[in-house]
Design an enzyme around this catalytic site. Structure first.
Site, PDB file in Angstrom:
ATOM      1  N   ASP A 284      43.878 -17.339  91.437  1.00 15.00           N
ATOM      2  CA  ASP A 284      42.627 -17.974  91.017  1.00 15.00           C
ATOM      3  C   ASP A 284      42.145 -18.912  92.126  1.00 15.00           C
ATOM      4  OD1 ASP A 284      41.321 -18.578  87.912  1.00 15.00           O
ATOM      5  OD2 ASP A 284      40.762 -19.890  89.582  1.00 15.00           O
ATOM      6  N   ILE A 285      40.838 -18.905  92.373  1.00 16.92           N
ATOM      7  CA  ILE A 285      40.269 -19.732  93.443  1.00 16.92           C
ATOM      8  C   ILE A 285      40.319 -21.224  93.091  1.00 16.92           C
ATOM      9  CG2 ILE A 285      37.831 -19.812  92.709  1.00 16.92           C
ATOM     10  CD1 ILE A 285      37.099 -19.018  95.614  1.00 16.92           C
TER      11      ILE A 285
ATOM     12  N   ASN B 265      40.663 -15.848  77.946  1.00 18.48           N
ATOM     13  CA  ASN B 265      39.505 -16.597  77.429  1.00 18.48           C
ATOM     14  C   ASN B 265      38.486 -15.567  76.965  1.00 18.48           C
ATOM     15  OD1 ASN B 265      40.477 -19.186  78.000  1.00 18.48           O
ATOM     16  ND2 ASN B 265      39.809 -19.033  80.125  1.00 18.48           N
TER      17      ASN B 265
ATOM     18  N   GLN C  42      34.878 -18.536  78.734  1.00 18.27           N
ATOM     19  CA  GLN C  42      34.978 -17.382  79.636  1.00 18.27           C
ATOM     20  C   GLN C  42      33.785 -17.429  80.585  1.00 18.27           C
ATOM     21  OE1 GLN C  42      34.878 -13.495  77.766  1.00 18.27           O
ATOM     22  NE2 GLN C  42      35.017 -12.441  79.743  1.00 18.27           N
TER      23      GLN C  42
ATOM     24  N   HIS D 262      40.200 -10.500  81.911  1.00 20.85           N
ATOM     25  CA  HIS D 262      41.306 -10.817  82.815  1.00 20.85           C
ATOM     26  C   HIS D 262      42.302 -11.704  82.090  1.00 20.85           C
ATOM     27  CE1 HIS D 262      37.956 -13.624  83.290  1.00 20.85           C
ATOM     28  NE2 HIS D 262      38.870 -14.573  83.411  1.00 20.85           N
ATOM     29  N   LEU D 263      43.554 -11.506  82.437  1.00 18.03           N
ATOM     30  CA  LEU D 263      44.631 -12.295  81.841  1.00 18.03           C
ATOM     31  C   LEU D 263      45.021 -13.389  82.833  1.00 18.03           C
ATOM     32  CD1 LEU D 263      46.746 -12.520  79.517  1.00 18.03           C
ATOM     33  CD2 LEU D 263      48.180 -10.946  80.828  1.00 18.03           C
ATOM     34  N   HIS D 264      44.926 -14.647  82.380  1.00 17.91           N
ATOM     35  CA  HIS D 264      45.369 -15.768  83.226  1.00 17.91           C
ATOM     36  C   HIS D 264      46.890 -15.881  83.118  1.00 17.91           C
ATOM     37  CE1 HIS D 264      41.429 -17.950  83.839  1.00 17.91           C
ATOM     38  NE2 HIS D 264      41.104 -17.202  82.800  1.00 17.91           N
TER      39      HIS D 264
HETATM   40  P1  5GP Z   1      37.370 -17.338  82.837  1.00 18.34           P
HETATM   41  O1  5GP Z   1      36.726 -18.692  82.871  1.00 18.34           O
HETATM   42  O2  5GP Z   1      36.322 -16.247  82.797  1.00 18.34           O
HETATM   43  O3  5GP Z   1      38.419 -17.169  81.804  1.00 18.34           O
HETATM   44  O4  5GP Z   1      38.133 -17.208  84.219  1.00 18.34           O
HETATM   45  C1  5GP Z   1      37.488 -16.932  85.401  1.00 18.34           C
HETATM   46  C2  5GP Z   1      38.365 -17.458  86.492  1.00 18.34           C
HETATM   47  O5  5GP Z   1      37.906 -16.911  87.702  1.00 18.34           O
HETATM   48  C3  5GP Z   1      38.312 -18.964  86.632  1.00 18.34           C
HETATM   49  O6  5GP Z   1      39.602 -19.509  86.440  1.00 18.34           O
HETATM   50  C4  5GP Z   1      37.789 -19.187  88.037  1.00 18.34           C
HETATM   51  O7  5GP Z   1      38.425 -20.251  88.700  1.00 18.34           O
HETATM   52  C5  5GP Z   1      38.080 -17.851  88.710  1.00 18.34           C
HETATM   53  N1  5GP Z   1      37.167 -17.531  89.784  1.00 18.34           N
HETATM   54  C6  5GP Z   1      35.837 -17.736  89.816  1.00 18.34           C
HETATM   55  N2  5GP Z   1      35.327 -17.297  90.972  1.00 18.34           N
HETATM   56  C7  5GP Z   1      36.370 -16.799  91.685  1.00 18.34           C
HETATM   57  C8  5GP Z   1      36.476 -16.195  92.982  1.00 18.34           C
HETATM   58  O8  5GP Z   1      35.503 -16.015  93.695  1.00 18.34           O
HETATM   59  N3  5GP Z   1      37.708 -15.807  93.378  1.00 18.34           N
HETATM   60  C9  5GP Z   1      38.819 -15.973  92.595  1.00 18.34           C
HETATM   61  N4  5GP Z   1      39.998 -15.568  93.077  1.00 18.34           N
HETATM   62  N5  5GP Z   1      38.748 -16.535  91.371  1.00 18.34           N
HETATM   63  C10 5GP Z   1      37.542 -16.936  90.924  1.00 18.34           C
END
Ligand code: 5GP
Length: 177
Positions: free
Chosen positions: A94-95, A150, A157, A163-165
């Site tokens: 994760d970034i 999420n 989300q 995606h699975l964290h």
């Molecule tokens: P969500 O919030 O949809 O459950 O998770 C999305 C995740 O993607 C977040 O934890 C966020 O930090 C990560 N994310 C967003 N943009 C990027 C990116 O450009 N590269 C990577 N590796 N992760 C990202």
């Protein structure tokens, strides 16, 4: 005290043209056409040229990308730290990590959310957890880890590609915020 001069005939003509119906009816026309009606033809030609330009430039532009952010990372169109990949999914860091280890396990199929999963995806979801288990072992998460999907706005989300964290490397509290 000076006296006001009565309005000149010119002034009256100007007023009636300015306030009259004729003026309002022409308001949609550019000023140059209103004052020089001959410009109307030029205006129409310009309109046609603009329409042709828009129609053809649209046809020549590359198709708008409909890939999700994660697909672009998988296809190496965007940078990403990929730890593992197979035919079904990719695991990438994760970034914006929320723990010392924060990895996203993302199916290649861009299913938008957990809600959009169907019975056909049953084995895929199991596979994501087995990959999480493998990555956790590779990352040395011997004291435990957390996995999270999420789903939707209440769960915050942000990327519409399921995606699975996988989070680990620190003690976590419960319930989550
Ligand atoms: P969500 O919030 O949809 O459950 O998770 C999305 C995740 O993607 C977040 O934890 C966020 O930090 C990560 N994310 C967003 N943009 C990027 C990116 O450009 N590269 C990577 N590796 N992760 C990202």
């Amino acid at each position: 005290m000076g006296r006001l001069a009565p309005p000149s005939p010119f002034h009256r003509r100007y007023e009636s043209t300015y306030r009259g119906y004729q003026h309002d009816a022409l308001q949609f026309l550019p000023l140059r056409v209103r004052y020089r009606p001959k410009c109307l033809i030029m205006e129409l030609v310009l309109l046609l040229l603009r329409w042709l330009r828009d129609a053809f430039s649209g046809a020549m532009l590359p198709p708008v990308s409909e890939k999700t952010l994660f697909q672009k990372i998988m296809d190496r169109e965007e940078p990403g730290d990929i730890l593992y990949e197979d035919d079904l999914c990719v695991a990438l860091r994760d970034i914006n990590p929320q723990a010392p280890t924060h990895v996203l396990i993302v199916p290649r199929n861009p299913i938008p959310s957990l809600d959009a999963l169907t019975e056909e995806d049953e084995s895929l979801v199991g596979h994501l957890f087995l990959v999480a288990q493998k990555v956790a072992a590779d990352e040395g998460l011997t004291d435990g880890y957390r996995t999270v999907f999420n789903n939707g706005s209440d769960a915050q989300q942000t990327v519409a590609h399921v995606h699975l964290h996988l989070l680990g490397g620190r003690h976590m509290s419960w319930p989550p915020g």
